[in-house]
Each structure stands twice: as structure tokens, then as C-alpha cells.
Design an enzyme around this catalytic site. Structure first.
Site, PDB file in Angstrom:
ATOM      1  N   ASP A  51      11.142   3.540  -9.041  1.00 38.14           N
ATOM      2  CA  ASP A  51      10.171   3.826  -7.969  1.00 38.14           C
ATOM      3  C   ASP A  51       8.904   4.409  -8.595  1.00 38.14           C
ATOM      4  O   ASP A  51       8.923   4.881  -9.732  1.00 38.14           O
ATOM      5  CB  ASP A  51      10.772   4.799  -6.951  1.00 38.14           C
ATOM      6  N   GLU A  52       7.813   4.377  -7.847  1.00 38.43           N
ATOM      7  CA  GLU A  52       6.496   4.815  -8.350  1.00 38.43           C
ATOM      8  C   GLU A  52       6.192   4.097  -9.672  1.00 38.43           C
ATOM      9  O   GLU A  52       5.691   4.692 -10.629  1.00 38.43           O
ATOM     10  CB  GLU A  52       6.441   6.348  -8.520  1.00 38.43           C
ATOM     11  N   ALA A  53       6.501   2.803  -9.690  1.00 36.53           N
ATOM     12  CA  ALA A  53       6.395   2.028 -10.939  1.00 36.53           C
ATOM     13  C   ALA A  53       4.953   1.872 -11.400  1.00 36.53           C
ATOM     14  O   ALA A  53       4.710   1.547 -12.567  1.00 36.53           O
ATOM     15  CB  ALA A  53       7.037   0.658 -10.742  1.00 36.53           C
ATOM     16  N   GLN A  54       4.008   2.131 -10.485  1.00 35.79           N
ATOM     17  CA  GLN A  54       2.589   2.053 -10.914  1.00 35.79           C
ATOM     18  C   GLN A  54       2.280   3.089 -11.981  1.00 35.79           C
ATOM     19  O   GLN A  54       1.321   2.938 -12.738  1.00 35.79           O
ATOM     20  CB  GLN A  54       1.634   2.224  -9.711  1.00 35.79           C
ATOM     21  N   THR A  82       0.852  -1.190   0.000  1.00 34.38           N
ATOM     22  CA  THR A  82       0.000   0.000   0.000  1.00 34.38           C
ATOM     23  C   THR A  82       0.888   1.241   0.000  1.00 34.38           C
ATOM     24  O   THR A  82       2.109   1.156   0.120  1.00 34.38           O
ATOM     25  CB  THR A  82      -0.860   0.062   1.280  1.00 34.38           C
ATOM     26  N   CYS A 122       4.032   2.201   3.104  1.00 34.87           N
ATOM     27  CA  CYS A 122       4.492   0.967   3.769  1.00 34.87           C
ATOM     28  C   CYS A 122       6.009   0.830   3.698  1.00 34.87           C
ATOM     29  O   CYS A 122       6.550  -0.194   4.137  1.00 34.87           O
ATOM     30  CB  CYS A 122       3.794  -0.256   3.186  1.00 34.87           C
ATOM     31  N   GLY A 123       6.694   1.824   3.127  1.00 31.86           N
ATOM     32  CA  GLY A 123       8.159   1.787   3.154  1.00 31.86           C
ATOM     33  C   GLY A 123       8.822   1.402   1.842  1.00 31.86           C
ATOM     34  O   GLY A 123      10.016   1.089   1.824  1.00 31.86           O
ATOM     35  N   LYS A 124       8.103   1.478   0.742  1.00 29.25           N
ATOM     36  CA  LYS A 124       8.676   1.063  -0.551  1.00 29.25           C
ATOM     37  C   LYS A 124       9.862   1.946  -0.953  1.00 29.25           C
ATOM     38  O   LYS A 124      10.923   1.446  -1.330  1.00 29.25           O
ATOM     39  CB  LYS A 124       7.604   1.115  -1.663  1.00 29.25           C
TER      40      LYS A 124
HETATM   41  N1  LIG Z   1       8.818   9.646  11.989  1.00 37.34           N
HETATM   42  C1  LIG Z   1       8.964   8.375  11.607  1.00 37.34           C
HETATM   43  N2  LIG Z   1       9.616   7.511  12.391  1.00 37.34           N
HETATM   44  C2  LIG Z   1       9.788   6.218  12.023  1.00 37.34           C
HETATM   45  N3  LIG Z   1       9.334   5.712  10.874  1.00 37.34           N
HETATM   46  C3  LIG Z   1       8.661   6.527  10.065  1.00 37.34           C
HETATM   47  C4  LIG Z   1       8.443   7.902  10.365  1.00 37.34           C
HETATM   48  N4  LIG Z   1       7.750   8.458   9.360  1.00 37.34           N
HETATM   49  C5  LIG Z   1       7.554   7.485   8.462  1.00 37.34           C
HETATM   50  N5  LIG Z   1       8.097   6.316   8.889  1.00 37.34           N
HETATM   51  C6  LIG Z   1       8.102   5.010   8.216  1.00 37.34           C
HETATM   52  O1  LIG Z   1       8.201   5.232   6.842  1.00 37.34           O
HETATM   53  C7  LIG Z   1       7.206   4.454   6.173  1.00 37.34           C
HETATM   54  C8  LIG Z   1       6.853   5.160   4.882  1.00 37.34           C
HETATM   55  O2  LIG Z   1       8.002   5.098   4.065  1.00 37.34           O
HETATM   56  P1  LIG Z   1       7.979   5.460   2.528  1.00 37.34           P
HETATM   57  O3  LIG Z   1       9.218   4.837   1.964  1.00 37.34           O
HETATM   58  O4  LIG Z   1       7.801   6.926   2.348  1.00 37.34           O
HETATM   59  O5  LIG Z   1       6.664   4.664   2.050  1.00 37.34           O
HETATM   60  P2  LIG Z   1       6.097   4.342   0.591  1.00 37.34           P
HETATM   61  O6  LIG Z   1       7.161   4.627  -0.414  1.00 37.34           O
HETATM   62  O7  LIG Z   1       5.721   2.890   0.656  1.00 37.34           O
HETATM   63  O8  LIG Z   1       4.884   5.206   0.432  1.00 37.34           O
HETATM   64  C9  LIG Z   1       6.072   4.340   7.168  1.00 37.34           C
HETATM   65  O9  LIG Z   1       5.301   3.157   6.996  1.00 37.34           O
HETATM   66  C10 LIG Z   1       6.839   4.240   8.483  1.00 37.34           C
HETATM   67  O10 LIG Z   1       7.198   2.891   8.727  1.00 37.34           O
HETATM   68  C1  LIG Z   2      -4.086   5.163  -4.413  1.00 36.79           C
HETATM   69  C2  LIG Z   2      -3.590   6.126  -5.441  1.00 36.79           C
HETATM   70  C3  LIG Z   2      -2.397   6.783  -5.250  1.00 36.79           C
HETATM   71  N1  LIG Z   2      -1.973   7.668  -6.168  1.00 36.79           N
HETATM   72  C4  LIG Z   2      -0.698   8.384  -5.966  1.00 36.79           C
HETATM   73  C5  LIG Z   2      -0.535   9.080  -4.642  1.00 36.79           C
HETATM   74  C6  LIG Z   2       0.975   9.112  -4.470  1.00 36.79           C
HETATM   75  O1  LIG Z   2       1.465  10.258  -5.166  1.00 36.79           O
HETATM   76  C7  LIG Z   2       1.444   7.835  -5.163  1.00 36.79           C
HETATM   77  C8  LIG Z   2       1.802   6.730  -4.209  1.00 36.79           C
HETATM   78  O2  LIG Z   2       2.984   7.065  -3.557  1.00 36.79           O
HETATM   79  P1  LIG Z   2       3.551   6.247  -2.288  1.00 36.79           P
HETATM   80  O3  LIG Z   2       5.008   6.599  -2.304  1.00 36.79           O
HETATM   81  O4  LIG Z   2       3.292   4.798  -2.514  1.00 36.79           O
HETATM   82  O5  LIG Z   2       2.838   6.766  -1.087  1.00 36.79           O
HETATM   83  O6  LIG Z   2       0.347   7.421  -5.983  1.00 36.79           O
HETATM   84  C9  LIG Z   2      -2.691   7.897  -7.326  1.00 36.79           C
HETATM   85  O7  LIG Z   2      -2.270   8.680  -8.188  1.00 36.79           O
HETATM   86  N2  LIG Z   2      -3.860   7.263  -7.521  1.00 36.79           N
HETATM   87  C10 LIG Z   2      -4.362   6.384  -6.613  1.00 36.79           C
HETATM   88  O8  LIG Z   2      -5.458   5.823  -6.826  1.00 36.79           O
END
Ligand SMILES: Nc1ncnc2c1ncn2[C@@H]1O[C@H](COP(=O)(O)OP(=O)(O)O)[C@@H](O)[C@H]1O
Ligand SMILES: Cc1cn([C@H]2C[C@H](O)[C@@H](COP(=O)(O)O)O2)c(=O)[nH]c1=O
Length: 216
Positions: free
Chosen positions: A86-89, A10, A13-15
Site C-alpha cells: 500500500d502507498e506504493a507511490q 486519486t 477512492c478506496g485503495k
Molecule cells: N463514513 C463513511 N461511510 C461510507 N464510506 C466511507 C466513509 N468514509 C469513507 N468512506 C469510503 O472510503 C473511501 C476512502 O477509502 P480509503 O481506503 O481510505 O481510500 P484511499 O486509500 O484510496 O485513500 C471513500 O471514497 C468512501 O467511499
Molecule cells: C497528492 C499527494 C499526496 N501525498 C500523500 C498524502 C497521503 O499521505 C498519501 C496518499 O494517501 P491516500 O491513502 O491515497 O489518501 O500521499 C503526497 O505526499 N504528495 C502528494 O502530492
């Protein structure tokens, strides 16, 4: 054997954090990668994580051939030991095919990171192609949680805290936005199906219908 790996999960989640860690660990050992991204929240040509790390990346354009990009880079004397996307979607299916060709014809590992489904729980075309082509699909170990405490598996788009189901598939945004803005919230399937966000659950809990007997 080089691989095309799809790290999915989702939002939040840390991607991107994992993408940056993979990049860091490989570059610490003298390897060099090509980092692709598209529409990162931090701006054009950036790969950013909510943990505060950010690095430069190649912003992928519509119609850009990613295989040709890597070949051109190599033929101009550049080095590439692996590729991160990244953001491969947000990539087009044909661009995922090009990444698979980078693995098969150039022998490079490709690590792709992205959300699988959109706010309507429909596959993004790029993610669909990744599921079809990847050697491995890895679900991230750090679970994002729904407001109810269950594992979050779905992405909701919110306006004023309420879940919406109409709109364009792509709207760049973030979780934890202020109430009036378009934002996102991760939910478990049950609450995504019921369109119940943290805000609507709070409102329902305060509704007179569910207040304890005797309360005003
Ligand atoms: N202040 C914080 N302290 C520790 N972990 C954090 C903090 N803020 C965000 N995170 C971690 O970073 C994750 C989001 O990382 P991110 O790589 O930006 O996610 P994604 O790319 O999947 O959207 C969160 O699920 C959490 O585990
Ligand atoms: C569900 C959903 C997401 N998006 C966009 C929102 C964010 O800019 C990215 C996801 O980034 P993350 O690093 O995984 O948080 O996707 C979108 O455009 N449309 C959607 O339905």
C-alpha cells in the site's frame, strides 16, 4: 500466472479499503500474505482505511530490498502466498523492480495500491515504474468526486483551502482538513488546471462581481 497488479486512483477512492479486503478474503481461505506499506497516515507499520479498518504491516525503509525481504521470510520458514504493497507511490523505482522479481522469480501475486500523480499532476517515480512494469493497471471503480460533481482525477494540495503548487513531493496528509492546515482535495482536471478548490469556488460565488443584480 502470478501477476503484478497496480490498483491506482486519486486519494480517498478506496485503495486501502480494497487492499484490506483482498487481504481479508485471502486470509479467510488460509492464505498468508506479506503486507508492505510506507508512511500511512495511521503511523509506522500500519495499513489503514478511512472506513476505520487498520492492520499491522511491514514499514518499508529507504533502500530496503523487498525481494530479499520476501526471500529471507521464506527461507526462515515463513509462509507467503501473496504480497500487498500500500502507498506504493512512496516506494523507490528499484523497489518496484524488486516486487516484479517477487512475481517472476518466486511466483507470488503482488498487489500494489497507490496514487499515480502528485499535487502537481506529475507521476510519482514509484507509480511511474508500476505503470511501466505492471501486468495490469486497475482503476478503482468507486469514483471520488470533485466539488462540481464530476469524477475526480487529480489530487490538489491545499493550504487554508487554496490550492498550492510549490513544495516537496511527499507530505503525508489527508483530505477534509481544517481550513488552516496543509491538506488535500480531489478535483476534476478542469478545476485542478484552474486551481479551483471547493473553498475558492465558494469564495468566487460570493464575490460581489458575481452576485445577482440588486444584492448588497
Ligand atoms: N463514513 C463513511 N461511510 C461510507 N464510506 C466511507 C466513509 N468514509 C469513507 N468512506 C469510503 O472510503 C473511501 C476512502 O477509502 P480509503 O481506503 O481510505 O481510500 P484511499 O486509500 O484510496 O485513500 C471513500 O471514497 C468512501 O467511499
Ligand atoms: C497528492 C499527494 C499526496 N501525498 C500523500 C498524502 C497521503 O499521505 C498519501 C496518499 O494517501 P491516500 O491513502 O491515497 O489518501 O500521499 C503526497 O505526499 N504528495 C502528494 O502530492
Amino acid at each position: 500466472m502470478p501477476e503484478l497488479v497496480f490498483f491506482s486512483g486519486t486519494m480517498d477512492c478506496g485503495k486501502s479499503t480494497l487492499a484490506l479486503q483482498i487481504e481479508h478474503n485471502r486470509s479467510a481461505r488460509g492464505l498468508q500474505g506479506i503486507i508492505f506499506t510506507r508512511d500511512d497516515r495511521a503511523g509506522e507499520g500500519k495499513l489503514s482505511s478511512r472506513l476505520g479498518l487498520v492492520r499491522d504491516a511491514v514499514e518499508v525503509a529507504d533502500g530496503q530490498d523487498l525481494y530479499v525481504y520476501v526471500v529471507d521470510h521464506l527461507s526462515q520458514g515463513g509462509r507467503a502466498d501473496y504480497v500487498i504493497a500500500d502507498e506504493a507511490q512512496f516506494l523507490a523505482p528499484v523497489q518496484i523492480d524488486q516486487l516484479a522479481r517477487v512475481v517472476d522469480d518466486l511466483g507470488l501475486d503482488v498487489y500494489a495500491f497507490g496514487i499515480t500523480t502528485d499535487f502537481r499532476s506529475k507521476l510519482f517515480p514509484g507509480s511511474q515504474r508500476l505503470v511501466e512494469l505492471a501486468d495490469r493497471v486497475e482503476v478503482l471503480q468507486v469514483e471520488a468526486l470533485c466539488w462540481c460533481g464530476a469524477r475526480a482525477t487529480h489530487n490538489a494540495r491545499t493550504v487554508g483551502g487554496e490550492m498550492v503548487v510549490e513544495g516537496a513531493q511527499v507530505v503525508v496528509g489527508d483530505v477534509n482538513h481544517s481550513a488552516d492546515e496543509i491538506g488535500y482535495e480531489v478535483l476534476c482536471r478542469r478545476h485542478h488546471r484552474r486551481r479551483m478548490t471547493a473553498a475558492s469556488a465558494r469564495a468566487a460565488a460570493l464575490s460581489p462581481d458575481v452576485l445577482p443584480v440588486g444584492s448588497t
